[in-house]
Design a protein around this motif. Structure first.
Motif, mmCIF file in Angstrom:
data_model
loop_
_atom_site.group_PDB
_atom_site.id
_atom_site.type_symbol
_atom_site.label_atom_id
_atom_site.label_comp_id
_atom_site.label_asym_id
_atom_site.label_seq_id
_atom_site.Cartn_x
_atom_site.Cartn_y
_atom_site.Cartn_z
ATOM 1 N N TYR A 182 17.639 7.995 13.082
ATOM 2 C CA TYR A 182 18.940 8.057 12.418
ATOM 3 C C TYR A 182 19.793 9.235 12.897
ATOM 4 O O TYR A 182 20.936 9.053 13.306
ATOM 5 N N ALA A 183 19.245 10.459 12.861
ATOM 6 C CA ALA A 183 20.052 11.632 13.208
ATOM 7 C C ALA A 183 19.181 12.700 13.840
ATOM 8 O O ALA A 183 18.019 12.888 13.460
ATOM 9 N N SER A 184 19.766 13.411 14.813
ATOM 10 C CA SER A 184 19.057 14.539 15.432
ATOM 11 C C SER A 184 20.048 15.658 15.710
ATOM 12 O O SER A 184 21.229 15.418 15.988
ATOM 13 N N PHE A 185 19.572 16.880 15.594
ATOM 14 C CA PHE A 185 20.358 18.083 15.865
ATOM 15 C C PHE A 185 19.508 18.939 16.789
ATOM 16 O O PHE A 185 18.481 19.485 16.382
ATOM 17 N N THR A 186 19.932 19.048 18.052
ATOM 18 C CA THR A 186 19.112 19.723 19.056
ATOM 19 C C THR A 186 19.961 20.695 19.859
ATOM 20 O O THR A 186 20.950 20.297 20.482
ATOM 21 N N LYS A 187 19.553 21.950 19.836
ATOM 22 C CA LYS A 187 20.244 22.947 20.645
ATOM 23 C C LYS A 187 19.704 22.906 22.075
ATOM 24 O O LYS A 187 18.537 22.601 22.309
ATOM 25 N N THR A 188 20.592 23.244 23.004
ATOM 26 C CA THR A 188 20.200 23.275 24.411
ATOM 27 C C THR A 188 19.209 24.407 24.664
ATOM 28 O O THR A 188 19.370 25.515 24.151
ATOM 29 N N SER A 189 18.179 24.098 25.429
ATOM 30 C CA SER A 189 17.168 25.111 25.769
ATOM 31 C C SER A 189 16.582 24.755 27.126
ATOM 32 O O SER A 189 16.952 23.751 27.741
ATOM 33 N N ALA A 190 15.644 25.570 27.572
ATOM 34 C CA ALA A 190 15.017 25.310 28.860
ATOM 35 C C ALA A 190 14.267 23.985 28.861
ATOM 36 O O ALA A 190 14.242 23.267 29.865
ATOM 37 N N PRO B 72 17.439 20.399 28.074
ATOM 38 C CA PRO B 72 18.703 20.784 28.712
ATOM 39 C C PRO B 72 19.915 20.061 28.147
ATOM 40 O O PRO B 72 21.037 20.540 28.292
ATOM 41 N N ILE B 73 19.717 18.895 27.534
ATOM 42 C CA ILE B 73 20.841 18.167 26.948
ATOM 43 C C ILE B 73 20.696 18.186 25.431
ATOM 44 O O ILE B 73 19.844 17.496 24.865
ATOM 45 N N GLY B 74 21.511 19.001 24.770
ATOM 46 C CA GLY B 74 21.462 19.096 23.322
ATOM 47 C C GLY B 74 22.684 18.450 22.698
ATOM 48 O O GLY B 74 23.469 17.771 23.351
ATOM 49 N N GLY B 75 22.827 18.655 21.405
ATOM 50 C CA GLY B 75 23.976 18.117 20.686
ATOM 51 C C GLY B 75 23.536 17.384 19.434
ATOM 52 O O GLY B 75 22.393 17.499 18.979
ATOM 53 N N ILE B 76 24.444 16.634 18.869
ATOM 54 C CA ILE B 76 24.164 15.811 17.693
ATOM 55 C C ILE B 76 24.126 14.353 18.134
ATOM 56 O O ILE B 76 25.064 13.866 18.766
ATOM 57 N N SER B 77 23.027 13.690 17.818
ATOM 58 C CA SER B 77 22.870 12.290 18.187
ATOM 59 C C SER B 77 22.573 11.476 16.936
ATOM 60 O O SER B 77 21.752 11.877 16.109
ATOM 61 N N LEU B 78 23.223 10.343 16.803
ATOM 62 C CA LEU B 78 23.040 9.447 15.670
ATOM 63 C C LEU B 78 22.694 8.071 16.204
ATOM 64 O O LEU B 78 23.465 7.478 16.959
ATOM 65 N N CYS C 145 20.103 7.546 18.216
ATOM 66 C CA CYS C 145 19.498 7.711 19.541
ATOM 67 C C CYS C 145 18.064 8.224 19.412
ATOM 68 O O CYS C 145 17.731 8.907 18.437
ATOM 69 N N PRO C 146 17.214 7.936 20.381
ATOM 70 C CA PRO C 146 15.864 8.532 20.373
ATOM 71 C C PRO C 146 15.975 10.042 20.422
ATOM 72 O O PRO C 146 16.881 10.588 21.071
ATOM 73 N N PRO C 147 15.082 10.762 19.746
ATOM 74 C CA PRO C 147 15.157 12.234 19.776
ATOM 75 C C PRO C 147 14.916 12.759 21.179
ATOM 76 O O PRO C 147 14.118 12.188 21.935
ATOM 77 N N PRO C 148 15.615 13.828 21.575
ATOM 78 C CA PRO C 148 15.390 14.394 22.916
ATOM 79 C C PRO C 148 13.938 14.828 23.075
ATOM 80 O O PRO C 148 13.356 15.442 22.181
ATOM 81 N N GLN C 149 13.357 14.488 24.192
ATOM 82 C CA GLN C 149 11.968 14.840 24.468
ATOM 83 C C GLN C 149 11.924 16.069 25.380
ATOM 84 O O GLN C 149 12.574 16.090 26.425
ATOM 85 N N PRO C 150 11.179 17.099 24.954
ATOM 86 C CA PRO C 150 11.064 18.290 25.831
ATOM 87 C C PRO C 150 10.511 17.901 27.197
ATOM 88 O O PRO C 150 9.624 17.056 27.314
ATOM 89 N N THR C 151 11.035 18.531 28.230
ATOM 90 C CA THR C 151 10.598 18.223 29.604
ATOM 91 C C THR C 151 10.215 19.508 30.320
ATOM 92 O O THR C 151 10.567 20.617 29.897
#
Length: 622
Positions: free
Chosen positions: A479-487, A490-496, A498-504
């Protein structure tokens, strides 16, 4: 003689007798004695009479309800009222609005009928459509000529109002059968059947069904006028004067109300290609995108239950207020406005979020214009709110060739989106068209690591240029994710949606945003956003639109972003306490003399201060 006796049967009750019996039942079950006394007093004070018939006219009802002339909606409202007043014999519409007919009107439009007609509680939408629909007027003369020699109780007078007359009631003109799209409108009216069932007179139901109405539609202009009224009265209380909203009906406020109504109208049809709304569309869009559209009618028509000659606030023995006493202060519907949020947007939100959670309940938490367009500022202002929130984001549509026409941030953002691009959601939309999206979250905001947050009450929606609501599905819970950009992300932001960003790992950083089938993405600097609607996929975390059954995508440059908290003083107090605690924590950290070079000594000092250790985290010391 015996044969003669066997043929004697009681005559079936007439329409008038059955209407009177149902009105009496509504009066006894749906109103208390004080409300009935006020109802009769209001009716008697307003009614015109012709012979022994007392009835209400169009201008009388409009004047009593204080319907604004500038909306030009009185005739539309009277058409609806005079149809509903004929209940349960809808083929007799339009009705002469006597006291019994007004009992039908107020009971049905305020939904008090549920106390008596529980079986037909879901069928009022069909009744409302019929009350607003018009048919082929070319056939009107044929029907009237065919019934000219029959007895009638009414005819249509000037400005479409019903007045007592001789001749058979002709009702509204209808179109010839020939359009199967709205066949559901010709099914048995459950609300009418429930009414006859409550009277233990089922056999009468065959006389109570309206004629077939193939081709019935609500004219677009009439529907726009009514939508403007419904937006205006959305927060109206039964004892609140509609004239107190007069400030919303002049200058820029009126224009903004009209623009908001056009966005709602766009859910139903493209006015350039269709003359009006058919029942299939009406019956599909309203429950999905605006289930509370008609709720304001309850507050408006309950005015009939409060006589102005009775003071419901005074007790026996109270002294009257002296002349010149200040009026009772009324809390404003919205404490403050921002770039996006205003009273019309608030009313638009109340079409799909209960008004009890919105009116006089919203508090501004974050505004990009005032607090800065950054995720850090967003986090500081929003994360401590422990009640539902509404995020609103507004911007202008990017051109199709934006990646070539712009350099820098725009092209960098577009490069992170999948190469496949759908056409815009509004067929007539041009470059620079204003877009407004939003999300309603009942859970508090938090950082996203491996799982999204939100629940089944989450709502993704669009307010402009087309009103649309995308409810949660059972396919997944992204439903919702809040992810700050980090090492690692690399792609952060607010996503509604969308799959949650996976650390790489650093050597295989992901450079592409994974858009969900129905999703909204705001990149981390809050400069650009993208809304995607893949109808072909039939949705993901959010269901696809019932109004726009096609693939579309809107990429836009953000101009404003806001977050509003739904709650009262208790939630605001809790947030203020949390802010104060965090300020004290930050001040304590600042005063501690660190940086000695001895990491273990610094850690021990923080543990003694109670800032780290146990379940606390003081951040990285390395």
């Amino acid at each position: 003689m015996g044969q003669a006796q066997s043929d004697e049967r009681p005559a079936p009750p007439s329409h008038e007798e059955l209407t009177r019996a149902l009105a009496d039942k509504f009066a006894q079950k749906c109103y208390n004695s004080l409300e009935l006394y006020s109802f009769k007093d209001v009716f008697n004070s307003l009614a015109d009479h012709e012979g022994q018939v007392r009835y209400l006219k169009q201008d009388t009802i409009a004047r009593f309800l204080e319907v604004p002339d500038i909306l030009d909606v009185s005739a539309v409202l009277f058409q609806m009222v005079s149809y509903v007043g004929a209940f349960p014999f809808l083929e007799d519409a339009p009705a002469v609005l006597g006291l019994e007919q007004m009992v039908m009107v107020v009971t049905l439009l305020t939904e008090r009928y549920r106390r008596v007609l529980a079986k037909g509680s879901m069928d009022r939408r069909k009744l409302l459509f019929r009350s607003l629909a018009v048919y082929d007027r070319k056939l009107s003369g044929v029907h009237r000529k065919g019934g000219a020699g029959q007895d009638s109780q009414m005819s249509t007078g000037q400005e479409g109002e019903a007045v007592p007359d001789s001749g058979r009631p002709h009702g509204f003109a209808i179109d010839k059968p020939g359009d199967d799209e709205d066949s559901a409108l010709d099914d048995d009216d459950e609300l009418v059947l429930a009414a006859f069932d409550s009277l233990d007179y089922i056999s009468a139901s065959k006389h109570g069904s309206p004629q077939t109405v193939h081709g019935a539609l609500i004219p677009a202009d009439n529907w726009r006028k009514l939508i403007m009224l419904l937006l205006l009265i959305a927060p109206l209380d039964a004892q609140e004067s509609l004239s107190s909203y007069s400030a919303r009906l002049s200058g820029d406020e009126l224009e903004n109300l009209r623009e908001t109504a056009d966005c709602v109208l766009a859910s139903f049809l493209n006015v350039e290609h269709a003359p009006g709304i058919k029942f299939s569309r009406f019956n599909t869009v309203i429950p999905a995108a605006m289930p509370f559209l008609f709720d304001g009618l309850a507050g408006l028509f309950e005015h009939f239950l409060f006589s102005k000659r009775l003071d419901f606030h005074r007790h026996a023995g109270d002294q009257p207020l002296p002349l010149g006493s200040p009026p009772e202060l009324i809390q404003p519907l919205l404490e403050d406005t921002r770039s996006i949020m205003n009273l019309n947007v608030l009313s638009q939100l109340s079409l799909f979020i209960p008004g009890s959670s919105l009116f006089r309940r919203l508090r501004p938490l974050y505004s990009g214009d005032e607090d800065g367009f950054s995720m850090g500022s967003f986090e500081t202002k929003v994360f401590n709110w422990r009640a539902p929130t509404i995020l609103l984001v507004s911007g202008t549509r990017l051109p199709d060739n934006a990646s070539h026409a712009h350099s820098g941030p725009a092209s960098a953002f577009l490069a992170t989106l999948p190469p496949q691009r759908f056409p815009p959601g509004n067929a007539g939309g041009d470059e620079g068209e204003k877009l407004t999206f939003g999300i309603y979250l009942s859970q508090p905001w938090k950082h996203t690591h491996r799982e999204c947050f939100g629940d089944e009450d989450t709502l993704l929606f669009q307010l402009q240029p087309v009103h649309d609501v995308f409810r949660t599905s059972t396919l997944n819970k992204d439903y919702a994710s809040f992810t700050k950009t980090s090492a690692s992300t690399p792609i952060g932001g607010i996503s509604l949606g969308c799959p949650p960003p996976q650390p790489t790992q650093a050597y295989r950083r992901s450079s592409m945003i994974s858009l969900g089938p129905v999703s909204l993405v705001l990149e981390s600097s809050f400069e650009f956003g993208c809304f995607k609607h893949n109808y072909t996929s039939q949705g993901g975390a959010f269901q696809t639109s019932v109004a726009r059954k096609f693939d579309f995508e809107d990429r836009f440059e953000i101009s404003s972003i806001e977050v509003w908290g739904c709650g009262g003083d208790e939630e605001a107090k809790h947030q203020a306490e949390r802010w104060a605690w965090e300020a004290r924590e930050a001040e304590a950290r600042r005063k501690i003399n660190l940086g000695t070079g001895d990491i273990e000594a610094d850690r021990a000092l923080l543990e003694m201060a109670g800032l780290i250790g146990a379940n606390r985290s003081g951040g990285s010391m390395g």
